[in-house]
Motif scaffolding. Structure first.
Motif, PDB file in Angstrom:
ATOM      1  N   PRO A  60       0.785  -1.232   0.000  1.00  0.00           N
ATOM      2  CA  PRO A  60       0.000   0.000   0.000  1.00  0.00           C
ATOM      3  C   PRO A  60       0.821   1.290   0.000  1.00  0.00           C
ATOM      4  CG  PRO A  60       0.202  -0.785   2.245  1.00  0.00           C
ATOM      5  CD  PRO A  60       0.961  -1.763   1.371  1.00  0.00           C
ATOM      6  N   GLY A  61       2.164   1.220   0.038  1.00  0.00           N
ATOM      7  CA  GLY A  61       3.007   2.384   0.286  1.00  0.00           C
ATOM      8  C   GLY A  61       2.762   3.610  -0.575  1.00  0.00           C
ATOM      9  N   ILE A  62       2.792   3.436  -1.894  1.00  0.00           N
ATOM     10  CA  ILE A  62       2.591   4.597  -2.789  1.00  0.00           C
ATOM     11  C   ILE A  62       1.181   5.157  -2.626  1.00  0.00           C
ATOM     12  CG2 ILE A  62       2.414   5.352  -5.202  1.00  0.00           C
ATOM     13  CD1 ILE A  62       5.313   4.978  -4.553  1.00  0.00           C
ATOM     14  N   VAL A  63       0.190   4.259  -2.547  1.00  0.00           N
ATOM     15  CA  VAL A  63      -1.208   4.684  -2.435  1.00  0.00           C
ATOM     16  C   VAL A  63      -1.429   5.467  -1.138  1.00  0.00           C
ATOM     17  CG1 VAL A  63      -3.614   3.897  -2.309  1.00  0.00           C
ATOM     18  CG2 VAL A  63      -1.991   2.741  -3.843  1.00  0.00           C
ATOM     19  N   VAL A  64      -0.892   4.957  -0.030  1.00  0.00           N
ATOM     20  CA  VAL A  64      -1.019   5.649   1.260  1.00  0.00           C
ATOM     21  C   VAL A  64      -0.281   6.991   1.218  1.00  0.00           C
ATOM     22  CG1 VAL A  64      -0.375   5.561   3.713  1.00  0.00           C
ATOM     23  CG2 VAL A  64      -1.411   3.559   2.619  1.00  0.00           C
ATOM     24  N   GLY A  65       0.906   7.002   0.617  1.00  0.00           N
ATOM     25  CA  GLY A  65       1.672   8.243   0.487  1.00  0.00           C
ATOM     26  C   GLY A  65       0.905   9.321  -0.257  1.00  0.00           C
ATOM     27  N   ILE A  66       0.205   8.905  -1.323  1.00  0.00           N
ATOM     28  CA  ILE A  66      -0.581   9.855  -2.119  1.00  0.00           C
ATOM     29  C   ILE A  66      -1.814  10.316  -1.337  1.00  0.00           C
ATOM     30  CG2 ILE A  66      -2.081  10.075  -4.155  1.00  0.00           C
ATOM     31  CD1 ILE A  66      -0.146   8.120  -5.599  1.00  0.00           C
ATOM     32  N   ALA A  67      -2.600   9.360  -0.840  1.00  0.00           N
ATOM     33  CA  ALA A  67      -3.918   9.693  -0.283  1.00  0.00           C
ATOM     34  C   ALA A  67      -3.872  10.253   1.139  1.00  0.00           C
ATOM     35  CB  ALA A  67      -4.826   8.464  -0.334  1.00  0.00           C
ATOM     36  N   ALA A  68      -2.916   9.790   1.966  1.00  0.00           N
ATOM     37  CA  ALA A  68      -2.812  10.318   3.332  1.00  0.00           C
ATOM     38  C   ALA A  68      -1.970  11.593   3.347  1.00  0.00           C
ATOM     39  CB  ALA A  68      -2.212   9.274   4.265  1.00  0.00           C
ATOM     40  N   ASN A  69      -1.157  11.750   2.293  1.00  0.00           N
ATOM     41  CA  ASN A  69      -0.329  12.951   2.127  1.00  0.00           C
ATOM     42  C   ASN A  69       0.594  13.192   3.328  1.00  0.00           C
ATOM     43  OD1 ASN A  69       0.540  15.002   0.448  1.00  0.00           O
ATOM     44  ND2 ASN A  69      -0.827  16.509   1.367  1.00  0.00           N
ATOM     45  N   ILE A  70       1.252  12.101   3.770  1.00  0.00           N
ATOM     46  CA  ILE A  70       2.244  12.220   4.842  1.00  0.00           C
ATOM     47  C   ILE A  70       3.545  11.579   4.368  1.00  0.00           C
ATOM     48  CG2 ILE A  70       0.567  12.280   6.733  1.00  0.00           C
ATOM     49  CD1 ILE A  70       1.274   9.314   7.279  1.00  0.00           C
ATOM     50  N   PRO A  71       4.689  11.958   4.961  1.00  0.00           N
ATOM     51  CA  PRO A  71       5.960  11.361   4.563  1.00  0.00           C
ATOM     52  C   PRO A  71       6.014   9.877   4.921  1.00  0.00           C
ATOM     53  CG  PRO A  71       6.316  13.342   5.887  1.00  0.00           C
ATOM     54  CD  PRO A  71       4.874  12.995   5.993  1.00  0.00           C
ATOM     55  N   GLY A  72       6.765   9.130   4.127  1.00  0.00           N
ATOM     56  CA  GLY A  72       6.915   7.707   4.410  1.00  0.00           C
ATOM     57  C   GLY A  72       8.226   7.162   3.874  1.00  0.00           C
ATOM     58  N   VAL A  73       8.600   6.003   4.396  1.00  0.00           N
ATOM     59  CA  VAL A  73       9.757   5.268   3.899  1.00  0.00           C
ATOM     60  C   VAL A  73       9.249   3.937   3.369  1.00  0.00           C
ATOM     61  CG1 VAL A  73      11.950   4.164   4.491  1.00  0.00           C
ATOM     62  CG2 VAL A  73      11.334   6.343   5.549  1.00  0.00           C
ATOM     63  N   LEU A  74       9.573   3.630   2.123  1.00  0.00           N
ATOM     64  CA  LEU A  74       9.187   2.366   1.506  1.00  0.00           C
ATOM     65  C   LEU A  74      10.420   1.480   1.402  1.00  0.00           C
ATOM     66  CD1 LEU A  74       6.718   4.107   0.917  1.00  0.00           C
ATOM     67  CD2 LEU A  74       6.716   3.252  -1.426  1.00  0.00           C
ATOM     68  N   ILE A  75      10.358   0.296   2.005  1.00  0.00           N
ATOM     69  CA  ILE A  75      11.497  -0.617   2.016  1.00  0.00           C
ATOM     70  C   ILE A  75      11.229  -1.754   1.041  1.00  0.00           C
ATOM     71  CG2 ILE A  75      12.979  -2.077   3.449  1.00  0.00           C
ATOM     72  CD1 ILE A  75      11.906  -0.503   5.903  1.00  0.00           C
ATOM     73  N   GLU A  76      12.121  -1.901   0.057  1.00  0.00           N
ATOM     74  CA  GLU A  76      11.972  -2.928  -0.980  1.00  0.00           C
ATOM     75  C   GLU A  76      13.350  -3.432  -1.394  1.00  0.00           C
ATOM     76  OE1 GLU A  76      11.318  -5.623  -3.393  1.00  0.00           O
ATOM     77  OE2 GLU A  76       9.498  -4.757  -2.522  1.00  0.00           O
ATOM     78  N   SER A  77      13.587  -4.737  -1.239  1.00  0.00           N
ATOM     79  CA  SER A  77      14.926  -5.293  -1.501  1.00  0.00           C
ATOM     80  C   SER A  77      15.233  -5.466  -2.988  1.00  0.00           C
ATOM     81  CB  SER A  77      15.094  -6.635  -0.782  1.00  0.00           C
ATOM     82  OG  SER A  77      14.149  -7.569  -1.266  1.00  0.00           O
ATOM     83  N   ASP A  78      14.189  -5.608  -3.820  1.00  0.00           N
ATOM     84  CA  ASP A  78      14.392  -5.797  -5.262  1.00  0.00           C
ATOM     85  C   ASP A  78      14.777  -4.449  -5.895  1.00  0.00           C
ATOM     86  OD1 ASP A  78      13.563  -5.765  -8.151  1.00  0.00           O
ATOM     87  OD2 ASP A  78      13.045  -7.845  -7.729  1.00  0.00           O
ATOM     88  N   GLN A  79      15.951  -4.393  -6.491  1.00  0.00           N
ATOM     89  CA  GLN A  79      16.470  -3.122  -7.029  1.00  0.00           C
ATOM     90  C   GLN A  79      15.592  -2.557  -8.147  1.00  0.00           C
ATOM     91  OE1 GLN A  79      19.137  -1.463  -5.723  1.00  0.00           O
ATOM     92  NE2 GLN A  79      19.323  -3.055  -4.188  1.00  0.00           N
ATOM     93  N   ARG A  80      15.068  -3.433  -9.004  1.00  0.00           N
ATOM     94  CA  ARG A  80      14.228  -2.945 -10.111  1.00  0.00           C
ATOM     95  C   ARG A  80      12.909  -2.376  -9.592  1.00  0.00           C
ATOM     96  NH1 ARG A  80      13.540  -7.632 -14.206  1.00  0.00           N
ATOM     97  NH2 ARG A  80      12.903  -8.623 -12.269  1.00  0.00           N
ATOM     98  N   LYS A  81      12.334  -3.051  -8.598  1.00  0.00           N
ATOM     99  CA  LYS A  81      11.099  -2.532  -8.001  1.00  0.00           C
ATOM    100  C   LYS A  81      11.371  -1.215  -7.273  1.00  0.00           C
ATOM    101  CE  LYS A  81       8.772  -6.984  -7.684  1.00  0.00           C
ATOM    102  NZ  LYS A  81       8.289  -8.077  -6.813  1.00  0.00           N
ATOM    103  N   SER A  82      12.540  -1.127  -6.634  1.00  0.00           N
ATOM    104  CA  SER A  82      12.912   0.128  -5.964  1.00  0.00           C
ATOM    105  C   SER A  82      13.019   1.272  -6.961  1.00  0.00           C
ATOM    106  CB  SER A  82      14.241  -0.036  -5.226  1.00  0.00           C
ATOM    107  OG  SER A  82      14.083  -0.868  -4.108  1.00  0.00           O
ATOM    108  N   ALA A  83      13.576   0.978  -8.138  1.00  0.00           N
ATOM    109  CA  ALA A  83      13.682   1.998  -9.195  1.00  0.00           C
ATOM    110  C   ALA A  83      12.284   2.460  -9.625  1.00  0.00           C
ATOM    111  CB  ALA A  83      14.459   1.453 -10.387  1.00  0.00           C
TER     112      ALA A  83
END
Length: 198
Positions: free
Chosen positions: A72-95
Motif C-alpha cells: 500500500p506504500g505509494i497509495v497511502v503516500g498519495i492519499a494520506a499525504n504524509i511522509p513515508g519510507v518504503l522498504i523494498e529489496s528488489d532493485q528494479r522494483k525500488s527503481a
C-alpha cells in the motif's frame, strides 16, 4: 477509527491515475502485479490499499515493508499525504517506486534493502500487504516502530490462524477491521507487541 471506504479528491485521483499508468508501463518489463490483475487494478489493489488511509491519516509518517509495486506504500503516500519510507529489496522494483514517488509528488523515501538490514528512524505506523505471516511481520516491524506505534497489515482468510500462530511467540493487542474490498480480507491493527518471555 474505522477502516472505511475512502472517497478521494480529484487531485488525489489524478495522482493515483498517474501512478496506475506508470505501473501499467513498467509491468510489461518487470513483474509488479499479476498481468491478470491489470484490468481491475483500481478494485483489486488501489481500493484495497486506500482502506488504510483513515487509520494512517493524521500521523506524522509511516514505514511500508516490502513495498513491491507500491501497495500500500505509494497509495497511502498519495492519499494520506504524509511522509513515508518504503522498504523494498528488489532493485528494479525500488527503481519503479522512486519514479512513482517522483511523478506523483509524494514525500516518500525508497530504501532498497532487506527489511532486517533497514536503518530507519522508528515511525508511528508500519504497513504491509501480502508480504508474510503475522509472526514474521512482527519480527520485521518491531525495530521500525515507535513504542506506542501500530502495525497495519492487510490480510486474507488465514488471518485468524496467523494471529494464533504469532501468539505463541509474541504478546500483542490486535483489532481486526473487515475489508471493504474482499469478503475474506481483514486489516489487522496490531499494537503493544513484544516477544513473549519463556
Amino acid at each position: 477509527m474505522q477502516a472505511e471506504r475512502v472517497t478521494v479528491s480529484r487531485e488525489t485521483e489524478e495522482r493515483l491515475q498517474a501512478y496506475m499508468a506508470l505501473l501499467q508501463k513498467w509491468n510489461e518489463r518487470i513483474n509488479l502485479v499479476s498481468p491478470k490483475d491489470m484490468d481491475n487494478l483500481w478494485e483489486r489493489h488501489i481500493l484495497d490499499s486506500l482502506q488504510l488511509v483513515p487509520l494512517v491519516k493524521g500521523r506524522e509518517r509511516f514505514v511500508d515493508m516490502g513495498s513491491g509495486g507500491g501497495f500500500p506504500g505509494i497509495v497511502v503516500g498519495i492519499a494520506a499525504n504524509i511522509p513515508g519510507v518504503l522498504i523494498e529489496s528488489d532493485q528494479r522494483k525500488s527503481a519503479f517506486l522512486r519514479e512513482a514517488a517522483r511523478i506523483t509528488g509524494t514525500q516518500l523515501t525508497i530504501l532498497p534493502c532487506r527489511l532486517d538490514k533497514a536503518d530507519v528512524a522508528p515511525a508511528p505506523v508500519v504497513t504491509a500487504r501480502a508480504l508474510a505471516p503475522l509472526d514474521k511481520l512482527l519480527t520485521w516491524a518491531r525495530p521500525l516502530l515507535e513504542p506506542d506505534g501500530v502495525g497495519l497489515f492487510l490480510k486474507g482468510r488465514q488471518a485468524e490462524q496467523e494471529i494464533e500462530e504469532a501468539a505463541k511467540t509474541w504478546k500483542f493487542d490486535v483489532r481486526s477491521w473487515p475489508s471493504k474490498t474482499s469478503p475474506d480480507g481483514v486489516i489487522l491493527e496490531v499494537s503493544n507487541f513484544n516477544r513473549a518471555e519463556g
